[in-house]
Scaffold this motif. Structure first.
Motif, PDB file in Angstrom:
ATOM      1  N   LYS A 166       0.838  -1.205   0.000  1.00  0.00           N
ATOM      2  CA  LYS A 166       0.000   0.000   0.000  1.00  0.00           C
ATOM      3  C   LYS A 166       0.874   1.256   0.000  1.00  0.00           C
ATOM      4  O   LYS A 166       0.617   2.212  -0.746  1.00  0.00           O
ATOM      5  CB  LYS A 166      -0.942  -0.024   1.220  1.00  0.00           C
ATOM      6  CG  LYS A 166      -1.680   1.260   1.465  1.00  0.00           C
ATOM      7  CD  LYS A 166      -2.812   1.441   0.475  1.00  0.00           C
ATOM      8  CE  LYS A 166      -3.692   2.615   0.849  1.00  0.00           C
ATOM      9  NZ  LYS A 166      -3.617   3.742  -0.049  1.00  0.00           N
ATOM     10  N   LYS A 167       1.897   1.265   0.812  1.00  0.00           N
ATOM     11  CA  LYS A 167       2.808   2.408   0.879  1.00  0.00           C
ATOM     12  C   LYS A 167       3.501   2.627  -0.470  1.00  0.00           C
ATOM     13  O   LYS A 167       3.591   3.753  -0.970  1.00  0.00           O
ATOM     14  CB  LYS A 167       3.850   2.177   1.982  1.00  0.00           C
ATOM     15  CG  LYS A 167       4.801   3.325   2.185  1.00  0.00           C
ATOM     16  CD  LYS A 167       5.748   3.047   3.351  1.00  0.00           C
ATOM     17  CE  LYS A 167       6.687   4.212   3.590  1.00  0.00           C
ATOM     18  NZ  LYS A 167       7.583   3.970   4.732  1.00  0.00           N
ATOM     19  N   ASP A 182       1.050   3.956  -3.073  1.00  0.00           N
ATOM     20  CA  ASP A 182       0.814   5.392  -2.877  1.00  0.00           C
ATOM     21  C   ASP A 182       1.922   6.226  -3.508  1.00  0.00           C
ATOM     22  O   ASP A 182       1.663   7.252  -4.137  1.00  0.00           O
ATOM     23  CB  ASP A 182       0.675   5.725  -1.393  1.00  0.00           C
ATOM     24  CG  ASP A 182      -0.631   5.231  -0.789  1.00  0.00           C
ATOM     25  OD1 ASP A 182      -1.559   4.892  -1.551  1.00  0.00           O
ATOM     26  OD2 ASP A 182      -0.707   5.181   0.457  1.00  0.00           O
ATOM     27  N   LYS A 197      11.459   7.490  -0.510  1.00  0.00           N
ATOM     28  CA  LYS A 197      10.347   7.609   0.432  1.00  0.00           C
ATOM     29  C   LYS A 197      10.055   6.344   1.219  1.00  0.00           C
ATOM     30  O   LYS A 197       9.186   6.335   2.075  1.00  0.00           O
ATOM     31  CB  LYS A 197       9.088   8.039  -0.317  1.00  0.00           C
ATOM     32  CG  LYS A 197       9.217   9.444  -0.880  1.00  0.00           C
ATOM     33  CD  LYS A 197       7.916   9.921  -1.444  1.00  0.00           C
ATOM     34  CE  LYS A 197       8.071  11.381  -1.862  1.00  0.00           C
ATOM     35  NZ  LYS A 197       6.810  11.937  -2.306  1.00  0.00           N
ATOM     36  N   CYS A 198      10.758   5.270   0.914  1.00  0.00           N
ATOM     37  CA  CYS A 198      10.473   3.998   1.570  1.00  0.00           C
ATOM     38  C   CYS A 198      11.799   3.289   1.877  1.00  0.00           C
ATOM     39  O   CYS A 198      12.349   2.582   1.029  1.00  0.00           O
ATOM     40  CB  CYS A 198       9.590   3.153   0.657  1.00  0.00           C
ATOM     41  SG  CYS A 198       8.904   1.714   1.442  1.00  0.00           S
TER      42      CYS A 198
END
Length: 94
Positions: free
Chosen positions: A3-4, A7, A63-64
């Motif tokens: 999900k992350k 997004d 971002k991850c």
């Protein structure tokens, strides 16, 4: 985690790819490795590896922190393989 990543793809990557009539699909995420496939006009594009490295990989990994690598999986569609077989078997005339 998916999900992350989705997004990030939706907000930071897909608008760029869609401007070239392409998209990205997650195939698998395991042990910090994200495997993706480019679709639309981005699939098979000569710049696909650059797109993966400079746009997709950068956006996701910035971002991850859990993602350690983004790998582009190049696969030929079953429809294309079927058409090639028909051409080779002279079932379709060019």
């Amino acid at each position: 985690m998916i999900k992350k990543i989705e997004d990030i793809l939706e907000n930071d990557v897909r608008p760029i790819l869609l401007s070239h009539e392409g998209n990205v699909k997650i195939l698998e995420y395991r042990d910090g490795i994200l495997k993706i496939k480019l679709t639309g006009k981005c699939s098979g594009c000569p710049s696909a590896n650059i797109t993966t490295e400079e746009i997709i990989k950068k956006a996701v990994m910035d971002k991850c922190d859990e993602v350690k690598d983004v790998v582009l999986v190049n696969e030929v569609s079953p429809e294309l393989i079927d058409m090639a077989k028909k051409i080779l078997n002279h079932e379709i005339l060019h």
